[in-house]
Design a protein around this motif. Structure first.
Motif, PDB file in Angstrom:
ATOM      1  N   CYS A  48       0.838  -1.196   0.000  1.00  0.00           N
ATOM      2  CA  CYS A  48       0.000   0.000   0.000  1.00  0.00           C
ATOM      3  C   CYS A  48       0.874   1.248   0.000  1.00  0.00           C
ATOM      4  CB  CYS A  48      -0.930  -0.024   1.218  1.00  0.00           C
ATOM      5  SG  CYS A  48      -2.016   1.409   1.377  1.00  0.00           S
ATOM      6  N   LEU A  49       1.870   1.257   0.884  1.00  0.00           N
ATOM      7  CA  LEU A  49       2.774   2.402   0.957  1.00  0.00           C
ATOM      8  C   LEU A  49       3.588   2.547  -0.334  1.00  0.00           C
ATOM      9  CD1 LEU A  49       4.020   1.986   4.627  1.00  0.00           C
ATOM     10  CD2 LEU A  49       2.567   3.834   3.740  1.00  0.00           C
ATOM     11  N   GLU A  50       4.029   1.407  -0.885  1.00  0.00           N
ATOM     12  CA  GLU A  50       4.796   1.438  -2.136  1.00  0.00           C
ATOM     13  C   GLU A  50       3.970   1.999  -3.287  1.00  0.00           C
ATOM     14  OE1 GLU A  50       7.995  -2.197  -1.798  1.00  0.00           O
ATOM     15  OE2 GLU A  50       5.955  -2.688  -2.444  1.00  0.00           O
ATOM     16  N   SER A  51       2.652   1.797  -3.237  1.00  0.00           N
ATOM     17  CA  SER A  51       1.788   2.266  -4.312  1.00  0.00           C
ATOM     18  C   SER A  51       1.598   3.782  -4.291  1.00  0.00           C
ATOM     19  CB  SER A  51       0.425   1.581  -4.229  1.00  0.00           C
ATOM     20  OG  SER A  51      -0.331   2.109  -3.148  1.00  0.00           O
ATOM     21  N   GLY A  52       2.066   4.404  -3.201  1.00  0.00           N
ATOM     22  CA  GLY A  52       1.957   5.857  -3.114  1.00  0.00           C
ATOM     23  C   GLY A  52       0.750   6.352  -2.342  1.00  0.00           C
ATOM     24  N   LYS A  53      -0.029   5.410  -1.792  1.00  0.00           N
ATOM     25  CA  LYS A  53      -1.183   5.816  -0.997  1.00  0.00           C
ATOM     26  C   LYS A  53      -0.717   6.515   0.274  1.00  0.00           C
ATOM     27  CE  LYS A  53      -4.500   2.262  -2.397  1.00  0.00           C
ATOM     28  NZ  LYS A  53      -5.320   1.140  -1.898  1.00  0.00           N
ATOM     29  N   ASP A  54      -1.614   7.306   0.849  1.00  0.00           N
ATOM     30  CA  ASP A  54      -1.350   8.014   2.082  1.00  0.00           C
ATOM     31  C   ASP A  54      -1.103   7.016   3.215  1.00  0.00           C
ATOM     32  OD1 ASP A  54      -1.363  10.432   3.766  1.00  0.00           O
ATOM     33  OD2 ASP A  54      -3.238   9.595   4.557  1.00  0.00           O
ATOM     34  N   ALA A  55      -0.150   7.321   4.096  1.00  0.00           N
ATOM     35  CA  ALA A  55       0.189   6.431   5.210  1.00  0.00           C
ATOM     36  C   ALA A  55      -1.016   6.188   6.115  1.00  0.00           C
ATOM     37  CB  ALA A  55       1.347   7.006   6.013  1.00  0.00           C
ATOM     38  N   GLN A  56      -1.845   7.182   6.308  1.00  0.00           N
ATOM     39  CA  GLN A  56      -3.028   7.005   7.154  1.00  0.00           C
ATOM     40  C   GLN A  56      -4.001   6.010   6.532  1.00  0.00           C
ATOM     41  OE1 GLN A  56      -4.558  10.951   7.828  1.00  0.00           O
ATOM     42  NE2 GLN A  56      -3.346  11.193   9.702  1.00  0.00           N
TER      43      GLN A  56
END
Length: 81
Positions: A48-56
């Motif tokens: 999820c983080l690798e995809s560029g989504k917000d950390a929250q």
């Protein structure tokens, strides 16, 4: 300092109790499955983080994946930033 000594003494008293706990084969298999599910949830959080989504947003997804699986809101793991 006194609080730390009290905590250490309590931990020393509880250590033998934790080691004495024996699991049945069925309980061990359930633990293995929970660990695998937690690992999958953390892998998904990393993706999820690798995809560029917000950390929250990724944290919300991790918390949802770990509901009723692990203790705490970090799915059994927390790391420093």
């Amino acid at each position: 300092m006194r609080r730390l000594l009290t905590l250490l003494a309590f931990a020393a008293l509880c250590a033998p109790l934790a080691q004495a706990q024996v699991h049945s084969d069925q309980e061990t298999k359930a633990d293995i499955e929970r660990h695998r599910a937690m690992a999958a949830a953390h892998t998904a959080a990393a993706q999820c983080l690798e995809s560029g989504k917000d950390a929250q947003q990724c944290m919300k997804e991790l918390q949802a994946a770990c509901k009723n699986l692990a203790i705490g809101k970090y799915c059994g793991m927390k790391h420093a930033h």
